[in-house]
Scaffold this active site. Sequence first.
Site, short mmCIF file in Angstrom:
data_model
loop_
_atom_site.label_atom_id
_atom_site.label_comp_id
_atom_site.label_asym_id
_atom_site.label_seq_id
_atom_site.Cartn_x
_atom_site.Cartn_y
_atom_site.Cartn_z
N CYS A 1 -66.88 0.36 49.57
CA CYS A 1 -68.26 -0.45 49.66
C CYS A 1 -69.55 -0.49 50.10
O CYS A 1 -70.27 -1.24 49.74
CB CYS A 1 -67.37 -2.20 48.51
N HIS B 1 -83.79 -10.43 55.33
CA HIS B 1 -83.75 -10.62 53.94
C HIS B 1 -84.59 -9.98 52.99
O HIS B 1 -84.15 -9.45 52.04
CB HIS B 1 -83.50 -12.42 54.22
#
Length: 757
Positions: free
Chosen positions: A675, A363
């Site tokens: 993507c 994260h």
Amino acid sequence: MLGELRIIVQKVNSASDLQSALNIIVSCVRESLHTKVCSVYLYDSDVDGYMLMASEGLNEKAVRQVSLRADEGLVGLVAKNAEPINLEDASNHPSYYYLEETGEESFNAFLGVPIIHHRKVLGVLIVQNEEVRRFDEGEEAFLVTLSAQLAGVIAHAEATGAISGLSPSGHKVKDTIFQGISGSSGVAIGKAVVVFPQAELSQVPERQAEDIEKEIEFFNNCLKAVQQDMKSLHAKIEHQIAEEERQLFDVYARMLDDDALGNEVVERIRLGSWAQGALAYVAHEHLKVFEAIEDEYLRERAVDVKDLCNRVLLYLQRKKPFIPEYSENSILVSGELTPSMIAEVPRSKLKGLVSINGAGNSHVAILARTMGIPTVMGATDLPLSLVEGKKIVLDGNEGVVFSNPSELLLKNYSEAIIEQDQFIAGLERLKDYPCETIDNHRVHLWMNTGLMSDITTSFDQSVEGVGLFRTEVPFILNERFPSEKEQVQIYRKQLESFAPRTVTMRTLDVGGDKDLPYFPIEEANPFLGWRGIRVTLDHPEIFILQIRAMLRASYKLENLQIMLPMISNVGEVEAAIQLIKRGHHELLQEGLSIKFPPVGVMIELPAAVYQARALAKLVDFISVGSNDLTQYLLGVDRNNPRVAGLYSAFHPAVLGSLNSIVKEVKLEGKPVSICGEMAGDPGGAVLLMAMGFDILSMNSAALLKVKSVIRSVNYLGAKDLLDSVMKMDDMRAIRKEVDLMLYNSGVDRVLRSSRAN
Ligand code: PEP
Ligand code: MG
């Protein structure tokens, strides 16, 4: 034997420095193998040879005095071959080199094994005996096992010296490199500021509360103070990061609510414990649960819990939180960086980030990319406790940190920083230009949102849509599955922000490294397990709820398309489409006239590559998830720093697959996009354009960089490049070929992977 090995490793681990570690090794090994001599030689770049660093049995005076050149003696041979040498009589061997100072002439039997860390020979571990006898297989295996286990410890101990500019034998060294992996690109020079959880929960002793009611009141006040701190942090970073990331701070504040962690602590105080002990106990219980799970996301939640509890503990200990002094060029270094540590530094002073643990997809790395801060993750050998205040150079492109920088290194990196800053500033002007090649070939650039969502900041208005909205973020940030209404709100905001442009929403992609705290999945091989569509098809109630929310959110906007992750066969697509139809039908029956959206499939698995055409037949579009496709084709965990060198989208197998997907999908006349991170890599984007991808979707930070490269190249030149790389076998050679083409097209070196030319 296993017990003995473990004890030796534990003892060595607890040593305070390199020399003590080596002394423990020679003493313990000599005792375990009942040999007369045990010695360690380590490579020292200063003398370009192996220095006798520790010994029991050889002449003490020779230690740290004698060395062998890299090609000298049996030590040099063991190191050169990186293999053990086991001899009954060393002096008979042609490579034997007699070192007078050591007094080794009385020893005949010789066993030397290399000490290897990350493929590099650090040194040689040797045992010797007087008798003429080969060491037996068991003894050799013991020494090899021990050496493999100790290599990491020795490397760490060496690094501890190196950070202070010293080689193993105590000579001055410069430009010491600490290898990690790239978390966010860019380079920085700055002063290391080590951040750490100050109050140490594990050190809080158990005690009885003197006055239970007073203790509860004191605890509640401290809790409120931390909640207040979290609120201010939330406000402080308001304009720096996207709403999704900011919500994390709300989650922190909620975790402290009376009915969550706070309540458990109060219960324990009521049983008689003092507040600090109660907090430490509750935190420990929670951490045990988190840390026992082999899941990256949940481990990160454990860091969050620890961080929060430490903050409360600080208040309980009536200490003021320690605020480090941030110089103008601060590089934040931490064992485990947390989002709140980053938020505490004034943005203008924060030049870089280094995390000892974690990988490119944790994260914090994602947050760093959102904020555009050069970052190195997984710099496991960097000695945290010694780096404070040191001048360091951080290269987020290569994923390395340098200490003791030489004048030359500083000069080179200072120039790189100026170039990088000027280049980034110059990119802004491209916002008004179309994304097309010199010979007017248009390329459609779309944006990825969700984890790196950036709809709060201004984005390039020429971005034509969202190619991937990772919907798992609102699920991850919640403490239960978000309701249909909650999801509608989130999706509506996305769709409204980009309308009339298309937003591609991916259905929930959890599992693998992305677990939900309230829906843990424990598996031996999570990346090969219950992931993505496999989970949602097994839980149609969750899937349909999400589909209904997406459709509702698109009401009257009609810019939604839905995408299915981790598809491995046509049956999954058929089943998913049935469920989407059911959700749509339900809404029609409820009186909402909503257009049925285009549905697409992600190609992320090798199986799907071979079924590209069959899959394309069933849906409206195909989008390639090259991050996972690379991981599964090459069998390389995309989050693991140990194998990061093997992970490359420029591997011929990956390029061959991508090229074949485009061809197959085009045969069905369906659009094909990509993507994964490769679309945001300048060289990658050129190849993908040449392959014929209709849309390249990437994180917002990459958009202008890719546009700049596309505008510098010729479409026909890109086609030629593709033709030539498709005939090549080696991923490194391919990368070089692509770089050469960018170089010849005048692409700025900031955008090329090889910055040497
Ligand atoms: C991919 O795998 O390339 C992708 C875009 O999905 P994620 O990175 O979310 O797994
Ligand atoms: Mg994926």
